[in-house]
Enzyme design. Structure first.
Site, PDB file in Angstrom:
ATOM      1  N   LYS A 128     -37.734  71.130 -40.939  1.00 29.18           N
ATOM      2  CA  LYS A 128     -37.078  70.275 -41.936  1.00 29.18           C
ATOM      3  C   LYS A 128     -37.990  69.845 -43.083  1.00 29.18           C
ATOM      4  O   LYS A 128     -37.540  69.656 -44.199  1.00 29.18           O
ATOM      5  CB  LYS A 128     -36.475  69.038 -41.255  1.00 29.18           C
ATOM      6  N   GLU A 150     -29.050  60.385 -44.740  1.00 28.12           N
ATOM      7  CA  GLU A 150     -28.446  60.024 -43.471  1.00 28.12           C
ATOM      8  C   GLU A 150     -29.281  60.681 -42.377  1.00 28.12           C
ATOM      9  O   GLU A 150     -29.977  61.659 -42.624  1.00 28.12           O
ATOM     10  CB  GLU A 150     -27.021  60.557 -43.408  1.00 28.12           C
ATOM     11  N   SER A 417     -37.572  76.595 -34.229  1.00 28.34           N
ATOM     12  CA  SER A 417     -37.377  75.638 -35.324  1.00 28.34           C
ATOM     13  C   SER A 417     -38.149  74.333 -35.151  1.00 28.34           C
ATOM     14  O   SER A 417     -38.453  73.666 -36.136  1.00 28.34           O
ATOM     15  CB  SER A 417     -35.888  75.341 -35.492  1.00 28.34           C
TER      16      SER A 417
HETATM   17  C1  PLP Z   1     -32.316  69.546 -37.267  1.00 30.31           C
HETATM   18  C2  PLP Z   1     -32.805  70.614 -36.403  1.00 30.31           C
HETATM   19  C3  PLP Z   1     -32.065  71.797 -36.186  1.00 30.31           C
HETATM   20  C4  PLP Z   1     -30.681  72.011 -36.725  1.00 30.31           C
HETATM   21  O1  PLP Z   1     -30.548  72.035 -38.095  1.00 30.31           O
HETATM   22  P1  PLP Z   1     -30.292  73.388 -38.913  1.00 30.31           P
HETATM   23  O2  PLP Z   1     -29.959  72.912 -40.262  1.00 30.31           O
HETATM   24  O3  PLP Z   1     -29.157  74.107 -38.244  1.00 30.31           O
HETATM   25  O4  PLP Z   1     -31.536  74.170 -38.839  1.00 30.31           O
HETATM   26  C5  PLP Z   1     -32.615  72.803 -35.416  1.00 30.31           C
HETATM   27  N1  PLP Z   1     -33.837  72.660 -34.852  1.00 30.31           N
HETATM   28  C6  PLP Z   1     -34.576  71.542 -35.030  1.00 30.31           C
HETATM   29  C7  PLP Z   1     -35.915  71.462 -34.374  1.00 30.31           C
HETATM   30  C8  PLP Z   1     -34.092  70.486 -35.801  1.00 30.31           C
HETATM   31  O5  PLP Z   1     -34.837  69.375 -35.953  1.00 30.31           O
END
Ligand code: PLP
Length: 434
Positions: A128, A150, A417
Site C-alpha cells: 500500500k 477511510e 502483498s
Molecule cells: C489491503 C491489502 C490487500 C488488499 O487490497 P488490494 O487493493 O486488493 O491489493 C491485500 N494484501 C494486503 C497485505 C493488504 O494490506
C-alpha cells in the site's frame, strides 16, 4: 444528507455502459494483443475501462476530481515528479523488492517453480505504501495541506499516515467504531504517526460507513484536502492513478524474472480485495499473451450472502463509491454485507479495471476460503520462514492447488502483498479455540 450527496450504492443504470471516446493519451507501451489493442491504456475521458469505472458523484465533486485528474496527468509526464516518487520508492520504501524463488515450497508441491514478489519487505510491511506516497506527492503538487482517508483494518490508514508524516501533511482517517476496537494496534500506529482518527458510529460501523463518512468530509473541505483512496476503486481518476503507482511491482518483476530465467513467467497470481496489489503485478504483463493471470478472491466461510467477499465470482454490475463495477448487492442495488477473515479483502466492490479484465477473459478470478487461507498462512511460515499476511495467504492457498498440476519447467510469480505480523494474535486465537 441528501441522497445525491452520498456516495453509496445506486441501482445499476444504463449510463454505466457509456462507451468511451478516444484514450486520453497514447499507449504506454507498444506491446499489442492479437486483436491489435493494448490492454495497458489509460481509461477514456470519462474514466471508463470498457464498460466499467466512470464518476458517479455529486456535481461539485466532479469539478474537484477534474482538477485531480488534470494534475495527475501532468505529473505522470513530469520528470521531476517521477524522480521524486522513484527516489522515495528506492530509499524510503526499499525498492526494488526482491523476486525470491521459493525452492522448498516448489519442491514440496512438486510442480511449477514458484517465485514470490516480496512486497512484504517494503517499509510498513505491504504494497500500500507504493500508492500512498504517490497520492501524498500529488496532494503537495496540488497545494493541499491535508490527506484524508477511510480505513477498515487500519492498513491503509497506517500507509496514509506514514506518507503524511513523511511529507509534512495533516492527516485524518475515518474508521468504523467496530474496526477501531478490533484493530487497536493500527489505531495506535496512526496516532503515533500524527494522524487524527475519526470514529464512525453509523450503519454497520465498519469500512463502507467509513468511506461514506470520509466522502462527506471531503465535500466540505476539498479546497485544502486530498482524498487518498486505498485501492484501485472509487471515481475516476483514482483507479487509473492507484494502478499506475502500483504498476512498479510488475515492472520490477518482469525485469527480475527475465534476468533470472531469461523468459517471461507462465502464471501470475495475487489476492484481490479492491484489486491494487493484483493489478500492480499484472499491468506490465497484460499484453504478453502467454502469461496467464489469476486473481484470488475470499470465499470466507462459504458462498451464502454475507459469508464471503467474492465480488467478481458472485457479484453483478452496479454502482458503489462513485464507480460502476461488479458489486455484491441485493435486489435493490444496496451492497450486501461481506465477510473475510482477511480484513483487507473484505469489500463488496472491486476495481473497475478488474471487472473489465474479467469480462475480456484476460484474467481468471477464483476463490480461497478462510480455512484454506489460515492453513496456507501456517504452511508458508513453516516451509519458507515467511509469515504472510492473511490477505496474501489466499493467493498462496490457490498456489497449493495449482502448482502440483503444472510441469517442473513452468514458472509462476505470486505477489506476496504483505507480511503477517499484524495477523499473528488473531490466528493464534483462532487456532487456540479450534
Ligand atoms: C489491503 C491489502 C490487500 C488488499 O487490497 P488490494 O487493493 O486488493 O491489493 C491485500 N494484501 C494486503 C497485505 C493488504 O494490506
Amino acid at each position: 444528507m441528501h441522497q445525491e450527496n452520498k456516495l453509496t450504492t445506486r441501482k445499476s443504470h444504463s449510463s454505466g455502459a457509456r462507451r468511451g471516446s478516444a484514450p486520453l493519451q497514447g499507449e504506454e507501451s507498444p506491446g499489442l494483443q492479437a486483436g491489435g489493442a493494448s490492454l495497458k491504456l489509460l481509461p477514456d475521458e470519462q474514466g471508463y475501462f470498457g464498460k466499467y469505472g466512470g464518476q458517479f458523484v455529486p456535481p461539485e465533486l466532479k469539478t474537484v476530481l477534474a482538477e485531480v485528474s488534470r494534475a495527475y496527468l501532468a505529473a505522470r509526464q513530469d520528470k521531476e515528479f517521477i524522480n521524486e516518487y522513484e527516489s522515495l520508492l528506492q530509499d524510503y520504501v526499499g525498492r526494488p523488492s526482491p523476486l525470491y524463488l521459493a525452492k522448498r515450497l516448489s519442491r514440496e508441491l512438486g510442480g511449477a517453480q514458484i517465485y514470490f514478489k516480496r512486497e512484504d519487505l517494503n517499509h510498513t510491511g505491504a504494497h500500500k505504501i507504493n500508492h500512498t506516497l504517490g497520492e501524498g506527492l500529488l496532494a503537495k503538487r496540488l497545494g493541499k495541506t491535508k490527506l484524508l482517508a477511510e480505513t477498515g483494518a487500519g492498513q491503509h490508514g497506517v500507509a496514509v499516515a506514514t506518507a503524511a508524516a513523511l511529507l509534512g501533511l495533516e492527516c485524518e482517517i475515518h474508521m468504523g467504531t467496530i474496526d477501531i476496537v478490533k484493530q487497536q494496534p493500527n489505531v495506535v500506529r496512526m496516532k503515533l504517526l500524527g494522524a487524527k482518527v475519526v470514529p464512525v458510529a453509523t450503519g454497520g460501523q465498519s469500512l463502507k460507513d467509513a468511506v461514506d463518512s470520509a466522502f462527506q468530509t471531503y465535500l466540505r473541505e476539498y479546497d485544502k484536502t486530498f482524498f487518498a483512496i486505498g485501492s484501485v476503486v472509487g471515481p475516476h481518476p483514482y483507479p487509473m492513478m492507484v494502478r499506475d503507482f502500483q504498476a512498479v511491482v510488475g515492472r520490477e518483476a518482469k525485469k527480475q524474472i527475465v534476468e533470472k530465467i531469461g523468459r517471461l513467467p507462465d502464471y501470475l497470481l495475487a489476492c484481490v480485495g479492491g484489486g491494487s496489489n493484483a493489478i500492480g503485478l499484472f499491468h506490465e504483463f497484460l499484453d504478453d499473451k502467454g502469461v496467464k493471470m489469476i486473481g484470488v478472491e475470499p470465499s470466507g466461510r462459504g458462498l451464502r450472502p454475507g459469508e464471503h467477499a467474492a465480488t467478481l465470482s458472485l457479484g453483478q454490475p452496479g454502482t458503489i463509491h462513485g464507480m460502476y463495477t461488479y458489486l455484491l448487492q441485493n435486489e435493490t442495488g444496496e451492497p450486501l454485507p461481506v465477510y473475510s477473515i482477511a480484513s483487507g479483502l473484505d469489500y463488496p466492490g472491486i476495481g473497475p479495471i478488474h471487472a473489465d479484465l474479467k469480462e475480456r477473459g484476460r484474467v481468471e478470478y477464483v476463490t480461497a476460503s478462510d480455512d484454506e487461507a489460515v492453513a496456507a498462512f501456517q504452511y508458508l511460515s513453516q516451509i519458507e520462514g515467511i509469515i504472510p499476511a492473511l490477505e496474501s495467504s489466499h493467493a498462496i492457498a490457490y498456489v497449493r492447488k495449482l502448482a502440483p498440476k503444472l510441469a517442473k519447467d513452468q514458472v509462476m510469480i505470486v505477489n506476496l502483498s504483505g507480511r503477517g505480523d499484524k495477523d499473528i494474535d488473531f490466528v493464534a486465537d483462532k487456532l487456540g479455540t479450534d
